[in-house]
Motif scaffolding. Structure first.
Motif, PDB file in Angstrom:
ATOM      1  N   GLU A  47       0.937  -1.052  -0.125  1.00  0.00           N
ATOM      2  CA  GLU A  47      -0.163  -0.092  -0.057  1.00  0.00           C
ATOM      3  C   GLU A  47       0.830   1.318  -0.020  1.00  0.00           C
ATOM      4  OE1 GLU A  47      -3.966   0.582   2.346  1.00  0.00           O
ATOM      5  OE2 GLU A  47      -2.251   1.269   3.846  1.00  0.00           O
ATOM      6  N   ARG A  48       1.985   1.213   0.693  1.00  0.00           N
ATOM      7  CA  ARG A  48       2.669   2.335   0.934  1.00  0.00           C
ATOM      8  C   ARG A  48       3.724   2.629  -0.495  1.00  0.00           C
ATOM      9  NH1 ARG A  48       7.879   3.708   1.769  1.00  0.00           N
ATOM     10  NH2 ARG A  48       8.321   1.432   2.282  1.00  0.00           N
ATOM     11  N   LYS A  51       1.954   3.755  -3.248  1.00  0.00           N
ATOM     12  CA  LYS A  51       1.232   5.063  -3.147  1.00  0.00           C
ATOM     13  C   LYS A  51      -0.301   4.938  -3.350  1.00  0.00           C
ATOM     14  CE  LYS A  51       5.106   7.109  -3.154  1.00  0.00           C
ATOM     15  NZ  LYS A  51       6.091   7.057  -1.757  1.00  0.00           N
ATOM     16  N   LYS A  53      -1.859   4.831  -0.592  1.00  0.00           N
ATOM     17  CA  LYS A  53      -2.523   5.864   0.314  1.00  0.00           C
ATOM     18  C   LYS A  53      -1.267   6.789   0.844  1.00  0.00           C
ATOM     19  CE  LYS A  53      -4.743   3.919   3.802  1.00  0.00           C
ATOM     20  NZ  LYS A  53      -4.996   3.315   5.004  1.00  0.00           N
ATOM     21  N   MET A  56      -0.958  11.766   4.865  1.00  0.00           N
ATOM     22  CA  MET A  56      -2.440  12.491   5.195  1.00  0.00           C
ATOM     23  C   MET A  56      -3.245  11.436   5.711  1.00  0.00           C
ATOM     24  SD  MET A  56      -3.480  14.933   6.857  1.00  0.00           S
ATOM     25  CE  MET A  56      -2.570  16.339   6.346  1.00  0.00           C
ATOM     26  N   LYS A  57      -3.463  10.366   4.786  1.00  0.00           N
ATOM     27  CA  LYS A  57      -4.633   9.120   5.012  1.00  0.00           C
ATOM     28  C   LYS A  57      -3.930   8.327   6.148  1.00  0.00           C
ATOM     29  CE  LYS A  57      -8.082   6.609   4.484  1.00  0.00           C
ATOM     30  NZ  LYS A  57      -8.900   6.629   5.781  1.00  0.00           N
ATOM     31  N   TYR A  58      -2.645   8.126   6.035  1.00  0.00           N
ATOM     32  CA  TYR A  58      -2.220   7.188   7.446  1.00  0.00           C
ATOM     33  C   TYR A  58      -2.310   7.989   8.450  1.00  0.00           C
ATOM     34  CZ  TYR A  58       0.227   4.036   4.273  1.00  0.00           C
ATOM     35  OH  TYR A  58       0.363   2.935   3.237  1.00  0.00           O
ATOM     36  N   VAL A  60      -4.685  10.245   9.374  1.00  0.00           N
ATOM     37  CA  VAL A  60      -5.992  10.246   9.639  1.00  0.00           C
ATOM     38  C   VAL A  60      -6.516   8.974  10.196  1.00  0.00           C
ATOM     39  CG1 VAL A  60      -8.431  10.349   8.945  1.00  0.00           C
ATOM     40  CG2 VAL A  60      -6.848  12.104   8.230  1.00  0.00           C
ATOM     41  N   ASP A  61      -5.828   7.734   9.595  1.00  0.00           N
ATOM     42  CA  ASP A  61      -6.417   6.664  10.036  1.00  0.00           C
ATOM     43  C   ASP A  61      -5.961   6.334  11.742  1.00  0.00           C
ATOM     44  OD1 ASP A  61      -7.507   5.837   7.666  1.00  0.00           O
ATOM     45  OD2 ASP A  61      -5.789   4.485   7.053  1.00  0.00           O
ATOM     46  N   GLU A  64      -8.069   8.335  13.919  1.00  0.00           N
ATOM     47  CA  GLU A  64      -9.225   7.495  14.186  1.00  0.00           C
ATOM     48  C   GLU A  64      -9.326   6.325  14.965  1.00  0.00           C
ATOM     49  OE1 GLU A  64     -10.830   6.968  10.238  1.00  0.00           O
ATOM     50  OE2 GLU A  64     -11.374   9.069   9.971  1.00  0.00           O
TER      51      GLU A  64
END
Length: 90
Positions: A47-48, A51, A53, A56-58, A60-61, A64
Motif C-alpha cells: 500500500e505504501r 502510493k 494511500k 495524510m490518510k495514514y 487520519v487512520d 481515528e
C-alpha cells in the motif's frame, strides 16, 4: 535495539521468544496482518510503496484508531465500575 539486533537476539533463541507475553502479541500481529490481507487484498508495505494511500490518510487512520481506543477505554472503565458496584452491594 535495531531490526538486525532483534533478528540476532531472536535467532539466538532458535526462533522462540523468551517472554511468552511478547510471543502472544507477535502472534496477534501475524493474525491481524493475515486478516487485513484477506480483507483488503494487499499489505501495508505494498500500500505504501505503490502510493495507494498518502501520508495524510495514514495520519487520519491513526487518529481515528486512537479515538476509537479512547472510547473502548471509557467503556471498559464504566463496565468495570458497574462490576465493582455490584460486588460491593452484595
Amino acid at each position: 535495539m535495531d531490526a538486525q539486533g532483534f533478528s540476532q537476539a531472536l535467532n539466538g533463541l532458535n526462533g522462540e521468544f523468551r517472554d511468552p507475553v511478547v510471543k502472544r502479541v507477535v502472534d496477534k500481529f501475524r493474525l491481524r496482518s493475515n486478516e487485513g490481507f484477506i480483507k483488503y487484498g494487499t499489505t501495508l508495505h505494498e500500500e505504501r510503496t505503490t502510493k495507494m494511500k498518502g501520508l495524510m490518510k495514514y495520519l487520519v487512520d491513526i487518529q481515528e484508531e486512537l479515538m476509537d481506543a479512547i472510547l473502548y477505554i471509557q467503556t471498559a472503565q464504566e463496565e468495570l465500575k458497574d462490576i465493582l458496584d455490584e460486588i460491593s452491594e452484595e
